[in-house]
Design a protein around this motif. Structure first.
Motif, mmCIF file in Angstrom:
data_model
loop_
_atom_site.group_PDB
_atom_site.id
_atom_site.type_symbol
_atom_site.label_atom_id
_atom_site.label_comp_id
_atom_site.label_asym_id
_atom_site.label_seq_id
_atom_site.Cartn_x
_atom_site.Cartn_y
_atom_site.Cartn_z
ATOM 1 N N MET A 19 0.830 -1.195 0.000
ATOM 2 C CA MET A 19 0.000 0.000 0.000
ATOM 3 C C MET A 19 0.869 1.252 0.000
ATOM 4 N N LYS A 20 1.929 1.240 0.790
ATOM 5 C CA LYS A 20 2.855 2.372 0.852
ATOM 6 C C LYS A 20 3.479 2.638 -0.524
ATOM 7 N N LEU A 21 3.901 1.582 -1.191
ATOM 8 C CA LEU A 21 4.514 1.729 -2.511
ATOM 9 C C LEU A 21 3.502 2.173 -3.561
ATOM 10 N N PHE A 22 2.277 1.641 -3.481
ATOM 11 C CA PHE A 22 1.246 2.056 -4.432
ATOM 12 C C PHE A 22 0.983 3.553 -4.310
ATOM 13 N N MET A 23 1.007 4.075 -3.083
ATOM 14 C CA MET A 23 0.778 5.495 -2.868
ATOM 15 C C MET A 23 1.958 6.337 -3.344
ATOM 16 N N GLU A 24 3.160 5.824 -3.155
ATOM 17 C CA GLU A 24 4.362 6.578 -3.505
ATOM 18 C C GLU A 24 4.689 6.516 -4.997
ATOM 19 N N LYS A 25 4.591 5.308 -5.584
ATOM 20 C CA LYS A 25 5.037 5.110 -6.959
ATOM 21 C C LYS A 25 3.897 4.907 -7.956
ATOM 22 N N GLY A 26 2.745 4.519 -7.441
ATOM 23 C CA GLY A 26 1.650 4.136 -8.311
ATOM 24 C C GLY A 26 1.638 2.635 -8.484
ATOM 25 N N TYR A 27 0.463 2.094 -8.725
ATOM 26 C CA TYR A 27 0.305 0.637 -8.820
ATOM 27 C C TYR A 27 1.087 0.055 -9.997
ATOM 28 N N LEU A 28 0.957 0.664 -11.166
ATOM 29 C CA LEU A 28 1.610 0.119 -12.350
ATOM 30 C C LEU A 28 3.131 0.204 -12.258
ATOM 31 N N GLN A 29 3.624 1.226 -11.589
ATOM 32 C CA GLN A 29 5.068 1.414 -11.479
ATOM 33 C C GLN A 29 5.694 0.553 -10.385
ATOM 34 N N THR A 30 4.878 0.044 -9.489
ATOM 35 C CA THR A 30 5.381 -0.804 -8.400
ATOM 36 C C THR A 30 5.544 -2.236 -8.902
ATOM 37 N N THR A 31 6.708 -2.805 -8.695
ATOM 38 C CA THR A 31 6.971 -4.193 -9.100
ATOM 39 C C THR A 31 6.991 -5.089 -7.869
ATOM 40 N N THR A 32 6.908 -6.387 -8.109
ATOM 41 C CA THR A 32 7.009 -7.321 -6.980
ATOM 42 C C THR A 32 8.393 -7.228 -6.339
ATOM 43 N N GLN A 33 9.406 -6.885 -7.135
ATOM 44 C CA GLN A 33 10.750 -6.723 -6.574
ATOM 45 C C GLN A 33 10.799 -5.525 -5.629
ATOM 46 N N ASP A 34 10.063 -4.460 -5.973
ATOM 47 C CA ASP A 34 9.966 -3.301 -5.074
ATOM 48 C C ASP A 34 9.390 -3.727 -3.725
ATOM 49 N N ILE A 35 8.351 -4.548 -3.778
ATOM 50 C CA ILE A 35 7.693 -5.009 -2.544
ATOM 51 C C ILE A 35 8.650 -5.878 -1.739
ATOM 52 N N ILE A 36 9.346 -6.766 -2.423
ATOM 53 C CA ILE A 36 10.326 -7.647 -1.772
ATOM 54 C C ILE A 36 11.397 -6.818 -1.063
ATOM 55 N N ASN A 37 11.905 -5.799 -1.762
ATOM 56 C CA ASN A 37 12.944 -4.952 -1.175
ATOM 57 C C ASN A 37 12.419 -4.154 0.014
ATOM 58 N N VAL A 39 9.978 -4.929 2.114
ATOM 59 C CA VAL A 39 9.731 -5.767 3.285
ATOM 60 C C VAL A 39 11.010 -6.448 3.764
ATOM 61 N N GLY A 40 11.938 -6.668 2.809
ATOM 62 C CA GLY A 40 13.177 -7.352 3.161
ATOM 63 C C GLY A 40 13.006 -8.858 3.251
ATOM 64 N N ILE A 41 12.315 -9.414 2.262
ATOM 65 C CA ILE A 41 12.063 -10.861 2.237
ATOM 66 C C ILE A 41 12.527 -11.437 0.904
ATOM 67 N N SER A 42 12.459 -12.746 0.780
ATOM 68 C CA SER A 42 12.821 -13.404 -0.467
ATOM 69 C C SER A 42 11.617 -13.438 -1.405
ATOM 70 N N ARG A 43 11.900 -13.643 -2.683
ATOM 71 C CA ARG A 43 10.816 -13.762 -3.661
ATOM 72 C C ARG A 43 9.932 -14.972 -3.351
ATOM 73 N N GLY A 44 10.574 -16.048 -2.920
ATOM 74 C CA GLY A 44 9.811 -17.242 -2.588
ATOM 75 C C GLY A 44 8.815 -17.003 -1.466
ATOM 76 N N LEU A 45 9.223 -16.204 -0.478
ATOM 77 C CA LEU A 45 8.337 -15.929 0.649
ATOM 78 C C LEU A 45 7.158 -15.061 0.212
ATOM 79 N N LEU A 46 7.417 -14.099 -0.690
ATOM 80 C CA LEU A 46 6.319 -13.272 -1.201
ATOM 81 C C LEU A 46 5.280 -14.145 -1.895
ATOM 82 N N TYR A 47 5.756 -15.057 -2.773
ATOM 83 C CA TYR A 47 4.829 -15.890 -3.528
ATOM 84 C C TYR A 47 4.243 -17.019 -2.692
ATOM 85 N N TYR A 48 4.802 -17.239 -1.535
ATOM 86 C CA TYR A 48 4.201 -18.200 -0.598
ATOM 87 C C TYR A 48 2.894 -17.626 -0.061
#
Length: 206
Positions: A19-37, A39-48
């Protein structure tokens, strides 16, 4: 030592970060890698926890209306209110007041308007209808038993009313209409509601 957290806590962190990233960057500009970075988690944990970014958005929208559903349930089960009073509060509760509009709600409204999210929002609206339908049905049935409402088919009537209300009200909200214009739509819905239930329209104004 690896930071191990309960699944619900981790999911909440991912949702809040998204939600923080969507507000700052916009939904389309936010990537899953942005979210991973963030939160500080692995890609596998995000997709879990989430299938994709679209599922994260869906849950954020769903979470945003949970307080509304809780309030509607409270109104429906309030034995101190008669069916007419419940209908009055039912309508008042679903109006988005200007003071409740936040940066978060604006971001969600703008995001769900995107063509890419049309199917997801259609699915969400049907889920919202499923939550509201038994509540309005219960109110109408109570009114019928007390001879306050003249309606032959409470469930079917409620289904038409809720479906129209959810789709139309969300559409006009997404078009950022003024409160004055939205109130015209509300008055039109009150007219439909009063005719469907066989009551005077003025009764719904309190």
């Amino acid at each position: 030592m690896r930071d191990v957290k309960l699944p619900e806590i981790r999911k909440a962190e991912i949702l809040d970060a998204s939600m923080k990233l969507f507000m700052e960057k916009g939904y389309l500009q936010t990537t899953t890698q942005d979210i991973i970075n963030e939160v500080g988690i692995s890609r596998g944990l995000l997709y879990y926890h989430f299938k994709n970014k679209e599922e994260i958005l869906y849950i954020l929208v769903d979470r945003s209306v949970n307080p509304l559903i809780a309030q509607m349930e409270k109104i429906t089960e309030d034995n101190t209110l008669n069916p007419v009073e419940k209908l009055q509060q039912f309508l008042q509760t679903t109006i988005i007041q200007e003071e409740t509009v936040t940066e978060e709600t604006i971001t969600l409204q703008e995001t769900v308007q995107l063509e890419e999210n049309r199917y997801m929002m259609d699915r969400f609206y049907h889920k919202l209808i499923e939550k509201l339908l038994p509540l309005l049905t219960q109110i109408i049935e109570e009114g019928k038993k007390q001879n306050l409402f003249q309606v032959e088919h409470p469930y079917e009537t409620a289904q038409f009313l809720v479906t129209g209300y959810v789709f139309v009200s969300n559409d006009i909200k997404l078009r950022h209409m003024s409160m004055e214009k939205m109130m015209i739509y509300l008055q039109a819905f009150k007219r439909l509601l009063s005719k469907s239930l066989g009551i005077e329209e003025s009764i719904l104004d309190g």
